[in-house]
Structure formats: C-alpha cells, structure tokens
Design a protein around this motif. Structure first.
Motif, short mmCIF file in Angstrom:
data_model
loop_
_atom_site.label_atom_id
_atom_site.label_comp_id
_atom_site.label_asym_id
_atom_site.label_seq_id
_atom_site.Cartn_x
_atom_site.Cartn_y
_atom_site.Cartn_z
N GLY A 414 0.80 -1.22 0.00
CA GLY A 414 0.00 0.00 0.00
C GLY A 414 0.83 1.27 0.00
O GLY A 414 0.28 2.37 0.00
N MET A 415 2.16 1.15 -0.03
CA MET A 415 2.98 2.36 0.02
C MET A 415 2.78 3.23 -1.20
O MET A 415 3.15 4.40 -1.22
N THR A 416 2.26 2.61 -2.27
CA THR A 416 2.06 3.37 -3.50
C THR A 416 0.74 4.14 -3.46
O THR A 416 0.42 4.85 -4.40
N VAL A 574 7.69 23.58 3.50
CA VAL A 574 8.01 22.18 3.20
C VAL A 574 7.77 21.32 4.44
O VAL A 574 7.17 20.24 4.37
N ALA A 575 8.23 21.79 5.59
CA ALA A 575 8.05 21.02 6.83
C ALA A 575 6.55 20.82 7.10
O ALA A 575 6.12 19.73 7.48
N ILE A 576 5.76 21.89 6.86
CA ILE A 576 4.31 21.76 7.10
C ILE A 576 3.72 20.71 6.16
O ILE A 576 2.94 19.85 6.57
N ALA A 577 4.14 20.74 4.89
CA ALA A 577 3.62 19.76 3.93
C ALA A 577 4.01 18.34 4.34
O ALA A 577 3.20 17.41 4.27
N LEU A 578 5.23 18.16 4.82
CA LEU A 578 5.70 16.81 5.19
C LEU A 578 4.96 16.27 6.42
O LEU A 578 4.89 15.06 6.63
N MET A 579 4.41 17.21 7.20
CA MET A 579 3.70 16.75 8.41
C MET A 579 2.43 15.97 8.07
O MET A 579 1.83 15.33 8.91
N ASN A 580 2.05 16.01 6.77
CA ASN A 580 0.86 15.30 6.32
C ASN A 580 1.17 13.81 6.05
O ASN A 580 0.77 13.24 5.05
N GLY A 581 1.90 13.19 6.94
CA GLY A 581 2.15 11.74 6.85
C GLY A 581 3.19 11.34 5.81
O GLY A 581 3.14 10.22 5.28
N ALA A 582 4.14 12.24 5.52
CA ALA A 582 5.09 11.95 4.43
C ALA A 582 6.02 10.78 4.73
O ALA A 582 6.64 10.24 3.83
N GLY A 583 6.10 10.35 5.98
CA GLY A 583 6.98 9.22 6.29
C GLY A 583 6.31 7.88 6.05
O GLY A 583 6.94 6.82 6.15
N ARG A 584 5.03 7.93 5.67
CA ARG A 584 4.30 6.66 5.53
C ARG A 584 4.39 6.05 4.15
O ARG A 584 3.82 5.00 3.88
N ALA A 585 5.03 6.73 3.23
CA ALA A 585 5.28 6.12 1.92
C ALA A 585 6.78 5.96 1.80
O ALA A 585 7.53 6.93 1.89
N PHE A 586 7.22 4.72 1.63
CA PHE A 586 8.63 4.40 1.55
C PHE A 586 9.44 5.05 2.68
O PHE A 586 10.49 5.64 2.47
N GLY A 587 8.89 4.95 3.88
CA GLY A 587 9.56 5.48 5.06
C GLY A 587 9.21 4.62 6.27
O GLY A 587 8.24 3.87 6.24
N LEU A 588 10.02 4.75 7.33
CA LEU A 588 9.82 3.88 8.49
C LEU A 588 8.50 4.16 9.22
O LEU A 588 7.96 3.27 9.89
N ASP A 589 7.99 5.38 9.08
CA ASP A 589 6.71 5.69 9.74
C ASP A 589 5.59 4.75 9.30
O ASP A 589 4.60 4.59 10.00
N TYR A 590 5.73 4.19 8.11
CA TYR A 590 4.74 3.25 7.58
C TYR A 590 4.50 2.12 8.59
O TYR A 590 3.38 1.67 8.78
N TRP A 591 5.59 1.65 9.24
CA TRP A 591 5.44 0.58 10.22
C TRP A 591 5.35 1.13 11.65
O TRP A 591 4.58 0.66 12.45
N VAL A 592 6.21 2.12 11.91
CA VAL A 592 6.37 2.58 13.29
C VAL A 592 5.11 3.27 13.82
O VAL A 592 4.67 3.00 14.94
N MET A 593 4.51 4.17 13.01
CA MET A 593 3.39 4.95 13.52
C MET A 593 2.16 4.07 13.86
O MET A 593 1.60 4.21 14.94
#
Ligand SMILES: Cc1cc2nc3c(=O)[nH]c(=O)nc-3n(C[C@H](O)[C@H](O)[C@H](O)COP(=O)(O)OP(=O)(O)OC[C@H]3O[C@@H](n4cnc5c(N)ncnc54)[C@H](O)[C@@H]3O)c2cc1C
Length: 615
Positions: A414-416, A574-593
């Motif tokens: 689902g990362m895509t 940019v930081a504000i935009a990334l706060m919208n879950g940007a770590g959940r696609a091809f990032g560790l937040d996908y599992w960690v969060m």
C-alpha cells in the motif's frame, strides 16, 4: 451488398475477435461489425476475486467498451442481452432489439458448474460474473454484521467461517483474498480474529493442478502458514443454510460456501441448437466454425474444440486465440482467403494468493513465487491493456491496483497509495532531509573552509560569548555571517538575513540558555549532531511529523538569532507539507506509527469488543 458481422459477448474472446476484424477490415466499406454484450463494459474476469474479497471496487474491473474501441469506430457497440438465434432469418434476437447477421461469432463465456449438487443454487455463492462477485462481497459484509451482534458463539463462528469449494485457480485466488480481508473485517466489525476460519474443500488430493508440484507445495505452505484449513480428497455432497455437507459425512457449519469447483458453458446458449459437448460447451471445428451451422463461429470458454485429445483450456489466452482464429476465418470467408486452423500456445499460469503472494509457472520452465510472481501478474495485466491499445485502461489499472488501493493490499504493502499525497512527497522528504544532513555534515567537518562546529572555537556570533581579552570567536563570527544556515548562497547577490540583530527579549533567553563559552561549545556540538539526525530521520521517513515540527522551531530560533536567510524560508512550508504523513510512503513511519498507535490505543482504551457485557 453490405455484410453484417455480429459478435455476441465482449469478454476476452469477443474483444480479441472484434479488434482483429476492425483492424483488417478497416477500409472495407461493405462490412459492418457489431459487438453486443449484456453489459456496457468488458469484465476483467481474472480479477473477480479481488472484488469479491474487498480488495478493489467492482468498478475497477469494469472496463468501458467505448474506451476500448475508441480507436476502432468500425465496431458498433450494442448493450443488450441475447436471448436466441434465428438461423433461418439470420437474426440475433436480444431483449430490446433484433440484429441481422451474415456472420455470427458466439463468445458468451462460461458459468459455474455445480454438477447438480443439491443446495448449491440456493445456498452457495459462485464467482463467474461481476454480479456474482458483488453478491459474494456483500454477503461477507452482511455475515460479519450479523456475527457482530450474534451472542451464540457457535452461530457466530459459523457466520465467520468462509469455505471455498474447489482448489483450482479461482478457488485459491478467492481464499487468498479472504486471507488478506479477514484482519480488516475483524477490525472494522470489532470481531475476534480467532473466531474467523478459512477452509478449502477439494475432491482431489492436490491443489492447483495446472502448475507443477513445486508451486503446489509453495502454495500449500503459504495457505497453511496463513491458517487456512485444507480438506483435500473430500467432495461436497450438499449445501444447506448454515451447513456444508461433505461426502465423507463431515459437516462444516458455515454460512458462506463459495462454489468454484467447475465451469460450464453459459446456459443462455443452451437453446442455440448447436451440438453440445462436455459441460454444455458448443462444438466447433479447428476453424472455430460451429458444428452444423454455416457462417456461425464459437470462441472462448464457450467453444468445445479438442486439441491433442484435450478441449481448449478455459483461460484468457485460449479465449483470445480462439477469438482471433474465428475472426481470421470470418475474413477468409468474406474475402475468399485461406482459412487458418487453431493452434493453441499457452505461456503458463499465474495464481495470486492474496495481494502480496503468488505462484507462477511460465513457459514450461520458469518457476516464480512471492513478490516476483505477483509483479509478473501485474505486468501481464498491463501488457494485456497494451495489446488492446487501451492506454486509458493502463492508467485505470495502475490507479485501482496501486494508487487508490486501501488497507495496504498490494505488493508494495500500500505504500504506493496516493491518498493524502504521501507518495508524491517522497522526493521532497528525501531532498529536505538531505539538506539538513548536508548542513550538519558541513558543520561537523568544516567543509568549504568553514570552522568545524565540533572543534574548540565558538562559532556563534553572539557578543556575550566573545573573549573580552583576545576577542576570540571574532573570526568565526565573520565567517558565520556568510555560512549560517547557508547552503552556500555566497555566489551572486548577498542573501538577506531574516533578522540582522537578535531582538532584546530573545537575547535575554539565549543568555540564560547559553551563559558562557563552555555551554556554547556544548550547544554547537549538539546542534551539529541534531542536524545530522534530522537529516537521517527525514531521509528514512522516521517520526516525520515530529521532526518536521522541530525543523520549524529551529528555523524560528535561527531566524531570531540572526543566523538565517530569507531564501531558506522554504523550509517552513516544506516542513508543514511533510507533516501530512510523508513518512508513511517508503519510510519507516509506515510501520512505526501504526505500531505506536495500536500500543497507545490498547493501553489507553483496551481492546474493542463486538459485544459488551457485564462482567
Ligand atoms: C475468479 C477467476 C479468476 C480467473 N483467473 C484466471 C487467470 O488467472 N488466468 C486465466 O488465463 N484465466 C483466468 N480465469 C478464466 C478467464 O477469465 C476465462 O477463461 C475468460 O474470461 C474467458 O473469456 P471469454 O471471452 O470466453 O468469456 P468471458 O470473459 O466470460 O466473456 C463473456 C462475455 O459474454 C457476455 N454475455 C454472456 N451472456 C450474454 C448474453 N446472453 N447476451 C449478451 N452478452 C452476454 C458477458 O457479459 C461477457 O462480457 C479466471 C476466471 C475467474 C472467474
């Protein structure tokens, strides 16, 4: 005189035939081609289990015929259900109209064959049409809904027991979807996952007989690992409401029996007065000409033609190839050309077991399993759309299977999924992280002739930190003015600092935080490591919300300290935009969060239950 070609059925065989005819007869004004189907879309049958198993919406596998034939205006589309054929008058009689034909191709596919097993029609579900897939999907949701309010544990378990009858590709693909769907259903209906059970009943002692023993063993191992109970070598004797009776005498309490154990010809063709063979399939010769009928052809799952003592398999490639042969021979009949005999060429089988695992045996030599098998399956589907020149449908397929996918149900987990634009944020996140990493490393190693922040010279340009005697840090102060959160803007115009001087109130705070040179040295080292850590975390997609918030705070601090240029203010949006879950696609937040979320949720609220009762 104009010749009328009518094709009944816009499945794989009908579409293949219509395209061949339209291409080859493009310039022939004396020929009309009509494609009639009861639906206005082509059903991508090989993905029916994805609809039944809640992976994709029904619309995802309905491919609009007008889009498919946009390039072929010669093909006139008609949406109507064909009822019978009048061979004397050369007419196709449908519910709402009658079509004249000179050449007729029947490509109406197949349907589930229950071999007359008692109770299947009334109490079991099938999977051989879009309607059947949607019915099964809705029924499973209904069973969960009923189970959620059912107090009797035995009845609840029966409602949550999903049994597939038949271990061919349809059955195994269906149980695979259920493997993926059960945890989602359990969560959505607050049911206990352990109360669900998945079963496969197969009369033969083995599964997936179209692939080799190697794939069978892998598939078996995967199914068992996922908790599927396999009842092999036992047939079904009858189906009742709430019970599946087996030949061995065993009874399985279940409200969901999915019959995939056989295919027969579409029964709409039962009165078409063409000789029928096994499972009602219509007999044709090697040219796909219907036995005993002039200028009538049959193709796809519907046709019965034996090659090397075996009927053509009821698979996509056979459907397309028989459709092509029929089309070729219709053209030969019209133009007086040479007829072409059917010769099947099959590339093998790919079976998906859920969205992330599959097995495949290709070209009689390649054994694939897992991610690779699934990737190839997606590729083949895309190649199919390419082969029918349907670029729109390539986009639609990618959208449905990858970008719009819910519940992580694809090979990329689902990362895509482009929901929330997370996917498209990945390059920005990595770029932003690299900027921080670069800045941190520059400070650490004193790149570009700057003073290292890890050394013993104070680099902060603050008055109260200067050595009153030697004026040490003066040089560093000069240098810092040019390389403060700089990313090197020293070429071209001198960039403008956000604040040249620290405001008094901020200076008062900083004096408390950094009262003397020792603390300042410690702080500048810590800052360096912090920037490196920020960079690495953003690149890895770990704690992106928190880290992004921290970067905004740091930008505010640097700005107030007179150490930040306006040109770098893009850091904030940019930081504000990334706060919208940007770590959940091809990032560790996908599992960690989700892991943290679940732990917190259970810790604070406990496990949700579908029925609450007094202790
Ligand atoms: C769940 C599932 C998974 C499968 N997986 C695979 C796989 O992985 N690989 C593979 O090769 N094969 C697979 N198959 C088999 C494959 O889908 C069929 O062999 C193929 O669809 C046959 O094509 P066809 O054109 O003969 O018939 P169909 O594709 O069934 O098309 C028949 C068309 O006729 C139309 N029609 C029917 N009756 C009427 C009527 N009375 N009037 C007007 N129109 C009518 C229907 O609407 C339909 O569009 C799978 C099948 C299922 C059900």
């Amino acid at each position: 005189m104009t010749k009328e070609i009518v094709i009944v059925g816009a499945g794989f065989a009908g579409v293949s035939a219509a395209r061949t005819l339209a291409k080859k007869l493009k310039k022939d004004k004396e020929v009309n081609i009509t494609l009639i189907d009861k639906n206005s879309f082509h059903t991508y049958m090989t993905e029916l289990h994805e609809v039944a198993g809640g992976r994709v919406e029904a619309n995802a596998i309905k491919y609009d015929l007008q889009r498919i034939f946009k390039k072929y205006p010669k093909v006139q589309l008609v949406t109507d259900k064909v009822l019978r054929i009048d061979y004397d008058k050369k007419e196709v009689i449908a519910e709402h109209q009658t079509l004249k034909f000179d050449y007729l191709l029947l490509a109406m596919g197949g349907e589930a064959n229950d071999f007359g097993t008692p109770g299947v029609k009334e109490h079991a579900f099938t999977l051989w049409s879009i309607e059947a897939a949607e019915r099964l999907h809705d029924h499973i949701l209904d069973a969960c809904q009923r189970a959620a309010i059912e107090h009797d544990p035995a009845k609840r378990r029966a409602l949550l027991t999903f049994t597939v009858i038949g271990a061919g590709f349809t059955g195994i693909e269906m149980i695979g979807e259920l493997i993926d769907w059960v945890p989602i259903l359990a969560k959505e209906y607050k049911l206990d996952k352990d109360e669900f059970s998945l079963k496969v009943v197969e009369a033969m002692p083995t599964i997936l007989n179209m692939v080799t023993e190697k794939e069978q063993t892998k598939a078996l191992r995967y199914l068992k690992k996922k908790g599927v109970e396999l009842i092999l070598g036992d047939g079904v004797s009858s189906v009742e409401e709430g019970t599946l009776n087996l030949a061995s005498g065993k009874a399985i309490p279940t409200y969901t029996a999915v019959w995939t154990a056989g295919v027969k010809a579409n029964t709409d063709t039962a009165d078409f007065e063409i000789e029928q063979a096994r499972a009602g399939r219509l007999v044709a010769n090697e040219f796909m000409e219907a036995k005993g009928k002039e200028n009538v052809y049959v193709a796809g799952d519907l046709v019965y033609y034996e090659e090397n003592g075996q009927p053509t398999p009821q698979i996509v490639q056979a459907a397309e190839q028989t459709g092509h042969t029929a089309a070729h021979n219709i053209i030969a009949a019209i133009t007086g050309g040479k007829k072409e005999a059917f010769k099947g060429k099959y590339d093998g089988f790919m079976v998906s077991i859920g969205s992330k695992y599959g097995v495949a045996f290709l070209n009689n030599k390649f054994h694939l399993s897992g991610f690779l098998a699934m990737a190839v399956k997606h590729l083949i589907n895309l190649v199919y759309f390419l082969s029918i020149s349907s670029f729109y449908n390539i986009g639609a397929y990618l959208r449905h299977e990858f970008f719009d996918i819910k519940h992580k149900r694809n090979i990329f987990g689902g990362m895509t999924s482009s929901k929330g634009n997370n996917l498209w944020m990945v390059p920005l996140r990595v770029y932003f992280g690299s900027m921080w990493l670069f800045e941190g490393l520059k400070k650490a190693f004193g790149w570009f002739g700057t003073t290292s922040w890890l050394g013993n010279d104070i680099v902060f340009p603050f008055e109260w930190l200067k050595d009153p005697v030697s004026g040490a840090s003066e040089a560093a102060t000069e240098e810092v003015a040019h390389q403060i959160f700089a990313l090197n803007y020293t070429y071209g115009e001198e960039p403008m600092q956000v604040l040249k001087e620290m405001p008094d109130w901020f200076e008062a705070i900083m004096k408390i935080m950094m009262p003397n040179q020792d603390v300042a040295l410690f702080m500048q080292k810590m800052m360096t490591f912090l920037e490196i850590a920020i960079g690495l975390a953003l690149i890895a997609g770990l704690f992106v919300w928190l880290i992004s918030a921290l970067t905004i705070m740091l930008v505010a601090m640097f700005s107030l300290s007179g150490m930040f240029y306006w040109v770098n203010m893009w850091f904030v949006p940019v930081a504000i935009a990334l706060m919208n879950g940007a770590g959940r696609a091809f990032g560790l937040d996908y599992w960690v969060m989700p892991w943290i979320g679940n732990k917190l949720d259970r810790w604070i609220y406990g496990k949700p239950k579908h029925i609450y009762s007094k202790k």
